[in-house]
Design an enzyme around this catalytic site. Structure first.
Site, mmCIF file in Angstrom:
data_model
loop_
_atom_site.group_PDB
_atom_site.id
_atom_site.type_symbol
_atom_site.label_atom_id
_atom_site.label_comp_id
_atom_site.label_asym_id
_atom_site.label_seq_id
_atom_site.Cartn_x
_atom_site.Cartn_y
_atom_site.Cartn_z
ATOM 1 N N PRO A 13 0.791 -1.225 0.000
ATOM 2 C CA PRO A 13 0.000 0.000 0.000
ATOM 3 C C PRO A 13 0.826 1.278 0.000
ATOM 4 C CG PRO A 13 -0.101 -1.065 2.139
ATOM 5 C CD PRO A 13 0.580 -2.013 1.222
ATOM 6 N N GLU A 101 12.783 -9.293 1.648
ATOM 7 C CA GLU A 101 11.982 -8.167 2.117
ATOM 8 C C GLU A 101 12.793 -6.905 1.856
ATOM 9 O OE1 GLU A 101 10.562 -6.363 6.430
ATOM 10 O OE2 GLU A 101 11.073 -8.477 6.300
#
Length: 163
Positions: A13, A101
């Site tokens: 997001p 990540e």
């Protein structure tokens, strides 16, 4: 015709607002700039790129499910879902390929709630604080982990045991 392997780069997001959202913190590079950087890097490394962004947790989980069996690695900036989503963590735990990540900023120098990553425990590695270059570093590491030398190394065996 030989098909090149794929690396997936998945973004969560608000990353669609890069370049406009808090540029003093996140820089002026846009998501399109990141995609170009990733595409150039993947091409140089001999990979195709599957680059996606979503603002929706379930869609991010669907993206992970979609690429988990065909991508040779996943680079993921789950953004805020890094710190909140057990669903994203659980989806990534099902991926056998390397998972890196990545964060544009150093999450460990920011607000305390950002210091916790649900993803880190199921990731092969974490890259944070290097801005857009962190995506390039992550892609290069996935390619290194997929090299024949790495596939025969004890470190890779440790990675396999971790997943």
């Amino acid at each position: 015709m030989t098909t090149r392997p794929t690396i997936a780069v998945l973004n969560g997001p608000n990353l669609n607002l890069l370049g406009r959202r808090e540029p003093a913190l996140y820089g002026t590079a846009t998501l399109a700039d990141l995609e170009k950087l990733c595409d150039r890097t993947a091409t140089e490394l001999g990979y195709d790129l599957d680059f996606r962004q979503t603002n929706h947790e379930g869609t991010l989980v669907d993206h992970i499910h979609d690429v988990r069996d065909r991508a040779r690695g996943i680079v993921i900036n789950a953004a805020a879902y890094t710190h909140t989503s057990v669903a994203v963590r659980d989806a990534l735990a099902t991926v056998a390929a390397p998972v890196i990540e990545v964060h544009l900023t150093n999450i460990h120098t920011r607000e305390p709630f950002r210091h916790v990553s649900y993803i880190a425990a199921v990731a092969t590695g974490v890259v944070a604080g290097f801005g857009p270059a962190g995506y390039e570093y992550a892609l290069r590491h996935v390619a290194t982990l997929n090299s024949p030398e790495a596939l025969d190394s004890p470190i890779e065996e440790q990675h396999d045991a971790h997943h």
